[in-house]
Motif scaffolding. Structure first.
Motif, PDB file in Angstrom:
ATOM      1  N   ASP A  50       1.162  -1.636  -0.164  1.00 35.95           N
ATOM      2  CA  ASP A  50      -0.064   0.084   0.182  1.00 35.95           C
ATOM      3  C   ASP A  50       1.073   1.191  -0.041  1.00 35.95           C
ATOM      4  OD1 ASP A  50       0.917  -0.491   2.420  1.00 35.95           O
ATOM      5  OD2 ASP A  50      -1.043   0.568   3.673  1.00 35.95           O
ATOM      6  N   ASP A  51       2.182   0.963  -0.532  1.00 39.25           N
ATOM      7  CA  ASP A  51       2.481   2.534  -0.275  1.00 39.25           C
ATOM      8  C   ASP A  51       2.471   3.236  -1.716  1.00 39.25           C
ATOM      9  OD1 ASP A  51       4.725   1.395   1.764  1.00 39.25           O
ATOM     10  OD2 ASP A  51       5.907   0.848   0.410  1.00 39.25           O
ATOM     11  N   ILE A  52       1.582   3.136  -2.600  1.00 39.41           N
ATOM     12  CA  ILE A  52       1.622   4.046  -3.429  1.00 39.41           C
ATOM     13  C   ILE A  52       0.067   5.222  -2.591  1.00 39.41           C
ATOM     14  CG2 ILE A  52      -0.592   2.373  -3.779  1.00 39.41           C
ATOM     15  CD1 ILE A  52       1.273   3.158  -7.087  1.00 39.41           C
ATOM     16  N   PHE A  53      -0.279   4.221  -1.716  1.00 37.24           N
ATOM     17  CA  PHE A  53      -1.572   5.480  -1.356  1.00 37.24           C
ATOM     18  C   PHE A  53      -1.424   6.122  -0.095  1.00 37.24           C
ATOM     19  CE2 PHE A  53      -3.719   1.588  -3.501  1.00 37.24           C
ATOM     20  CZ  PHE A  53      -4.717   1.656  -4.075  1.00 37.24           C
ATOM     21  N   ASP A  54      -0.082   5.409   0.125  1.00 39.17           N
ATOM     22  CA  ASP A  54       0.425   7.016   1.116  1.00 39.17           C
ATOM     23  C   ASP A  54       1.844   7.891   0.679  1.00 39.17           C
ATOM     24  OD1 ASP A  54       2.998   7.409   2.870  1.00 39.17           O
ATOM     25  OD2 ASP A  54       1.511   6.296   4.907  1.00 39.17           O
ATOM     26  N   PRO A  55       1.261   9.262   1.202  1.00 46.10           N
ATOM     27  CA  PRO A  55       1.887  10.333   0.440  1.00 46.10           C
ATOM     28  C   PRO A  55       3.617  10.814   0.096  1.00 46.10           C
ATOM     29  CG  PRO A  55       0.693  10.803   1.747  1.00 46.10           C
ATOM     30  CD  PRO A  55      -0.058   8.859   1.795  1.00 46.10           C
ATOM     31  N   ILE A  56       3.663  10.132   1.658  1.00 45.56           N
ATOM     32  CA  ILE A  56       5.144  10.207   2.155  1.00 45.56           C
ATOM     33  C   ILE A  56       6.008   8.634   1.348  1.00 45.56           C
ATOM     34  CG2 ILE A  56       6.980   9.723   4.011  1.00 45.56           C
ATOM     35  CD1 ILE A  56       4.582  11.307   5.890  1.00 45.56           C
ATOM     36  N   ARG A  57       5.522   7.694   1.100  1.00 42.22           N
ATOM     37  CA  ARG A  57       6.268   6.605   1.369  1.00 42.22           C
ATOM     38  C   ARG A  57       5.856   6.474  -0.732  1.00 42.22           C
ATOM     39  NH1 ARG A  57       3.083   3.346   5.677  1.00 42.22           N
ATOM     40  NH2 ARG A  57       2.612   2.282   4.107  1.00 42.22           N
ATOM     41  N   GLY A  58       4.877   7.124  -1.181  1.00 42.84           N
ATOM     42  CA  GLY A  58       4.956   6.697  -2.514  1.00 42.84           C
ATOM     43  C   GLY A  58       5.517   7.928  -2.856  1.00 42.84           C
ATOM     44  N   ARG A  59       5.094   9.101  -2.386  1.00 40.30           N
ATOM     45  CA  ARG A  59       6.092  10.118  -3.053  1.00 40.30           C
ATOM     46  C   ARG A  59       5.077   9.994  -4.626  1.00 40.30           C
ATOM     47  NH1 ARG A  59      12.585   9.045  -3.521  1.00 40.30           N
ATOM     48  NH2 ARG A  59      12.590   7.776  -0.955  1.00 40.30           N
ATOM     49  N   ASP A  60       3.298  10.180  -4.071  1.00 41.07           N
ATOM     50  CA  ASP A  60       2.329  11.175  -4.790  1.00 41.07           C
ATOM     51  C   ASP A  60       2.437  10.462  -6.389  1.00 41.07           C
ATOM     52  OD1 ASP A  60       0.696  11.521  -2.979  1.00 41.07           O
ATOM     53  OD2 ASP A  60       0.869  13.843  -3.330  1.00 41.07           O
ATOM     54  N   ARG A  61       3.842   9.458  -6.785  1.00 39.14           N
ATOM     55  CA  ARG A  61       4.235   9.097  -8.346  1.00 39.14           C
ATOM     56  C   ARG A  61       3.195   7.873  -8.950  1.00 39.14           C
ATOM     57  NH1 ARG A  61      10.037  10.508  -8.666  1.00 39.14           N
ATOM     58  NH2 ARG A  61       9.773  12.383  -7.524  1.00 39.14           N
ATOM     59  N   PRO A  62       2.997   8.037  -9.725  1.00 43.55           N
ATOM     60  CA  PRO A  62       2.659   6.960 -10.693  1.00 43.55           C
ATOM     61  C   PRO A  62       3.049   5.912 -10.670  1.00 43.55           C
ATOM     62  CG  PRO A  62       3.720   8.337 -12.375  1.00 43.55           C
ATOM     63  CD  PRO A  62       4.057   8.722 -10.930  1.00 43.55           C
ATOM     64  N   TRP A  63       2.645   4.455 -10.578  1.00 46.35           N
ATOM     65  CA  TRP A  63       2.722   3.331 -10.183  1.00 46.35           C
ATOM     66  C   TRP A  63       3.680   3.494 -11.288  1.00 46.35           C
ATOM     67  CZ3 TRP A  63       3.141  -0.098  -7.707  1.00 46.35           C
ATOM     68  CH2 TRP A  63       3.318  -1.513  -8.638  1.00 46.35           C
ATOM     69  N   GLU A  64       3.752   3.166 -13.140  1.00 44.28           N
ATOM     70  CA  GLU A  64       4.442   2.736 -13.568  1.00 44.28           C
ATOM     71  C   GLU A  64       6.402   3.004 -12.903  1.00 44.28           C
ATOM     72  OE1 GLU A  64       1.497   3.957 -14.620  1.00 44.28           O
ATOM     73  OE2 GLU A  64       0.689   3.151 -15.806  1.00 44.28           O
ATOM     74  N   PHE A  65       5.605   4.461 -12.580  1.00 44.41           N
ATOM     75  CA  PHE A  65       6.904   4.851 -12.185  1.00 44.41           C
ATOM     76  C   PHE A  65       7.870   4.742 -11.274  1.00 44.41           C
ATOM     77  CE2 PHE A  65      10.008   7.583  -9.797  1.00 44.41           C
ATOM     78  CZ  PHE A  65      10.966   8.765 -10.714  1.00 44.41           C
ATOM     79  N   MET A  66       6.952   3.867  -9.712  1.00 44.61           N
ATOM     80  CA  MET A  66       7.752   3.228  -9.109  1.00 44.61           C
ATOM     81  C   MET A  66       7.657   1.935  -9.454  1.00 44.61           C
ATOM     82  SD  MET A  66       4.447   3.860  -5.569  1.00 44.61           S
ATOM     83  CE  MET A  66       5.160   2.832  -5.121  1.00 44.61           C
ATOM     84  N   LYS A  67       7.583   1.315 -10.294  1.00 41.24           N
ATOM     85  CA  LYS A  67       7.253  -0.268 -10.622  1.00 41.24           C
ATOM     86  C   LYS A  67       9.190  -0.130 -11.575  1.00 41.24           C
ATOM     87  CE  LYS A  67       4.878  -1.238 -13.663  1.00 41.24           C
ATOM     88  NZ  LYS A  67       3.978  -2.135 -14.771  1.00 41.24           N
ATOM     89  N   ASP A  68       8.995   0.516 -12.285  1.00 37.88           N
ATOM     90  CA  ASP A  68       9.945   1.361 -12.851  1.00 37.88           C
ATOM     91  C   ASP A  68      11.511   1.403 -11.455  1.00 37.88           C
ATOM     92  OD1 ASP A  68       9.640   0.590 -15.098  1.00 37.88           O
ATOM     93  OD2 ASP A  68       9.082   2.361 -15.589  1.00 37.88           O
ATOM     94  N   SER A  69      11.058   2.253 -11.255  1.00 36.92           N
ATOM     95  CA  SER A  69      12.253   2.409 -10.024  1.00 36.92           C
ATOM     96  C   SER A  69      12.775   1.219  -8.889  1.00 36.92           C
ATOM     97  CB  SER A  69      11.859   3.016  -8.565  1.00 36.92           C
ATOM     98  OG  SER A  69      11.802   4.510  -9.307  1.00 36.92           O
ATOM     99  N   LEU A  70      11.430   0.094  -8.777  1.00 34.30           N
ATOM    100  CA  LEU A  70      12.114  -1.218  -7.532  1.00 34.30           C
ATOM    101  C   LEU A  70      12.793  -1.675  -8.502  1.00 34.30           C
ATOM    102  CD1 LEU A  70      11.010  -2.326  -5.529  1.00 34.30           C
ATOM    103  CD2 LEU A  70       9.792  -3.591  -6.680  1.00 34.30           C
ATOM    104  N   GLU A  71      12.045  -2.297 -10.057  1.00 31.97           N
ATOM    105  CA  GLU A  71      14.269  -2.571 -11.194  1.00 31.97           C
ATOM    106  C   GLU A  71      15.039  -1.977 -10.763  1.00 31.97           C
ATOM    107  OE1 GLU A  71      11.774  -4.802 -14.772  1.00 31.97           O
ATOM    108  OE2 GLU A  71      10.342  -2.928 -14.324  1.00 31.97           O
ATOM    109  N   LYS A  72      14.846  -0.839 -11.002  1.00 28.87           N
ATOM    110  CA  LYS A  72      16.280  -0.077 -10.551  1.00 28.87           C
ATOM    111  C   LYS A  72      16.657  -0.328  -9.216  1.00 28.87           C
ATOM    112  CE  LYS A  72      15.334   3.579 -14.214  1.00 28.87           C
ATOM    113  NZ  LYS A  72      15.039   5.430 -13.957  1.00 28.87           N
ATOM    114  N   LEU A  73      16.153  -0.995  -8.465  1.00 27.63           N
ATOM    115  CA  LEU A  73      17.036  -0.742  -7.359  1.00 27.63           C
ATOM    116  C   LEU A  73      17.397  -2.208  -7.352  1.00 27.63           C
ATOM    117  CD1 LEU A  73      17.306   0.382  -4.137  1.00 27.63           C
ATOM    118  CD2 LEU A  73      14.892  -0.360  -3.883  1.00 27.63           C
TER     119      LEU A  73
END
Length: 656
Positions: A540-563
């Motif tokens: 549920d990080d994407i629904f949290d404005p702090i943990r998700g940083r209000d970024r779109p889902w595609e961006f979060m997913k790509d960021s995790l792959e880079k991590l």
């Protein structure tokens, strides 16, 4: 009678001596078996090398197609060295006539030992020394701690120590310059782990302190790329107001890490002095666990050859999985539009994220938390949960054969002295919640649990007592590595818990989806301090404005792959396992005892039980051969190899 007995005794001794002499002559005429072999050092001292069974060694070599692996079986006289490595057997090794047992190495070798000097009357010196003591202990380094007054009263540094660590600021009235010069002249290493303006140190090593502004407040760091792969970062340590001296350093000093603010001030420097090396930490903040990895790295790279035990493991944990589903509607991605949290988890998150982890061969542990109703009495009536959503997500997790661990009930912290109606109910409600969680665990026919993560990283004595009573099978506790709250001043240490020998701590170093400098630094700290990555996220990080940083889902997913790509780059040979399996590894790791020995161009590792089988080995010299193990080059440093033991005794020989 007396003289007759004496005569018999002399006769027995004479016969014994003759037999021993004949035995030695016989041994000289026979060849040694493959399983054992001994070689002579340049000084003529026999070295025991534990050979591997040739069949099992060939099998391992066939299984391992890694071109960076350096392999050699010195003991049988045969070699199998990959072409890219271009390793040759050392030319100065010759068979000896007698095979010596491993236990005799301790008396025949120069064991690697460290001496730490502290001032117990100064609080920060004590804090730094305790942090560095813990760092060395987990790395299997042989560390002795003495008081500054005892060190200052000695005429010379004992020959048994290769490295001296200063965890205090000496007084100007104490002159031990001759002692340090003698120590460095015989090739010693001095690691000054506490910024100092002491004249007896500064004058010797070319440090000119500004008398008008001796101390300044600094923060952030930027590393020399040739020292370690580290992005520029402003650290949380900046909030501790790191104090550094304002000084000019002679041209012999090389800056390895410098502060970002002020930009001109160095944080970590090194120089050669006579036959030794001096490393200087221009900081008073080595009491922080954030610097533990960099300290060990600076300590061992400052030596001609350095080595430390590591886990070489990658863990990945998912908290609140299955997640809470409140029916929240949110536009989380351009392609998805407005979507409810429940539909997002069922249709997108679990499929896409678990596919990404599976592609990287990551084995996640899901920390299950029963119910998120925000109430503490309702669930006690019927052990109800979020069916069918909860049951459907559980099926997905079980179909992937992932591990499940416990994260409590209703996200209640196991703390009895807080009285929030949601997060910390009174003791009787805590027990009822755990009992309800236990019944639901059995209802869903789940394995374990063997591991628990306290909600909000909080658990007191009463909470541990209840957990032990309701879930006696739990042995591992996960928490934040460098975390400060009313229940922990320094966060969680790895290994056997001091608060209860039943439990083993498995700390987490990093969290989230984004590979920003703060996250990667925490990951690097875990790697350099323990050879361990332990990262966690929430669905549920994407629904949290702090943990998700209000970024779109595609961006979060790509960021995790880079991590995850960063994981692979920094720890390319790590074992990727479930947390429960790591718990077994951790117990074996703590039970094992290892020793390190050095002589000229040789480095020898002894292990009692192979519970510690991975090591970071540091040397500017090129390894030319190895027995009893294999070496792989690590990417975060030009001078680091990963050693994997394949027998209880391993030897690495370097170029002269």
């Amino acid at each position: 009678m007396f003289f007759r007995g004496l005569q018999n005794l002399v006769h027995i001794l004479f016969v014994f001596i003759i037999v021993q002499a004949n035995l030695v002559l016989a041994i000289n005429k026979i060849s040694l078996p493959e399983s054992t072999c001994a070689y002579q050092s340049e000084s003529g001292t026999p070295i025991y090398l534990a050979a591997k069974n040739s069949e099992s060694l060939q099998k391992r070599e066939q299984e391992d197609s890694d071109p960076l692996v350096h392999k050699a079986n010195i003991c049988t006289g045969s070699t199998n060295i990959d072409a890219p490595a271009k390793l040759l057997l050392a030319q100065n090794i010759s068979p000896a006539s007698v095979s010596y047992p491993v236990k005799q190495l301790a008396s025949n070798r120069n064991e690697m030992k460290f001496l730490l000097v502290r001032d117990s009357t100064v609080r920060n010196s004590m804090r730094i020394s305790e942090n560095l003591k813990a760092a060395c202990g987990y790395a299997s380094l042989n560390l002795t701690i003495i008081e500054s007054r005892d060190f200052e009263s000695e005429k010379n540094v004992s020959d048994e120590y290769q490295t001296v660590i200063f965890a205090y600021e000496p007084h100007d009235s104490i002159d031990f310059s001759e002692k340090l010069v003698n120590f460095l002249s015989r090739g010693g290493n001095l690691n000054i782990a506490f910024r100092t303006k002491c004249r007896n140190i500064c004058d010797i090593f070319g440090i000119n302190v500004d008398e008008n502004k001796k101390y300044i407040i600094c923060n952030g760091l930027k590393s020399d790329r040739n020292f370690v792969a580290l992005s520029p970062i402003f650290l949380p340590i900046a909030s501790y107001n790191s104090s550094a001296i304002n000084a000019k350093f002679a041209g012999d000093w090389k800056v390895l890490i410098k502060y970002l603010s002020p930009t001109y001030n160095p944080l970590l420097l090194r120089r050669k002095y006579m036959n030794g090396t001096v490393t200087f930490w221009n900081s008073d903040s080595l009491h922080s666990k954030e610097f533990r990895g960099l300290f060990l790295y600076s300590l061992l790279t400052g030596m001609e050859k350095g080595i430390m035990s590591v886990f070489n493991t990658t863990l990945f944990q998912i908290d609140d999985s299955p997640p809470p589903a409140y029916g929240v509607q949110k536009d989380i991605a351009t392609s998805l539009g407005i979507i409810s949290d429940q539909k997002f988890y069922e249709d997108y998150w679990y499929k896409e994220i678990l596919d990404i982890l599976e592609k990287d061969k990551i084995k996640p542990t899901h920390f299950l938390c029963f119910r998120y109703s925000g109430q503490n009495m309702e669930h006690l009536k019927n052990d109800s949960d979020r069916n069918p959503f909860f049951r459907n997500i559980l099926k997905v997790i079980k179909s992937r054969k992932h591990e499940l661990a416990l994260h409590g009930f209703n996200h209640c912290s196991l703390v009895s002295d807080l009285f929030s109606p949601v997060n910390a109910p009174k003791l009787r409600f805590l027990k009822a919640s755990l009992q309800s969680a236990s019944r639901l665990w059995k209802k869903y026919e789940l394995d374990g649990p063997g591991v628990y993560a306290p909600p909000n990283n909080k658990m007191d004595f009463s909470g541990r007592t209840l957990l032990k009573e309701v879930f006696p099978q739990i042995r591992g506790i996960c928490g934040v590595y460098d975390n400060q709250n009313e229940y922990s001043e320094t966060g969680m240490e790895i290994g056997a818990a001091t608060y209860d020998l039943k439990y083993f701590n498995i700390p987490r170093f990093s969290a989230g989806y984004y590979p920003d400098p703060a996250i990667t630094f925490s990951i690097l700290n875990g790697i350099l301090a323990h050879g361990l990555i332990n990262h966690f996220i929430h669905p549920d990080d994407i629904f949290d404005p702090i943990r998700g940083r209000d970024r779109p889902w595609e961006f979060m997913k790509d960021s995790l792959e880079k991590l995850l790509m960063y994981f692979r780059k920094m720890m390319p040979y790590s074992e990727k396992i479930f947390t429960g399996k790591f718990l077994i590894m951790l117990k074996k790791y703590e039970a094992d005892k290892v020793k390190f020995f050095m002589e000229k161009n040789r480095l020898i590792v002894q292990s009692q039980s192979l519970g510690k089988k991975y090591f970071f080995v540091f040397s500017a010299s090129k390894p030319v051969s190895i027995s009893g193990g294999k070496l792989r080059k690590m990417s975060f440093s030009n001078n680091c190899h990963l050693l994997e033991l394949q027998s209880k005794c391993s030897e690495i020989i370097y170029e002269k």
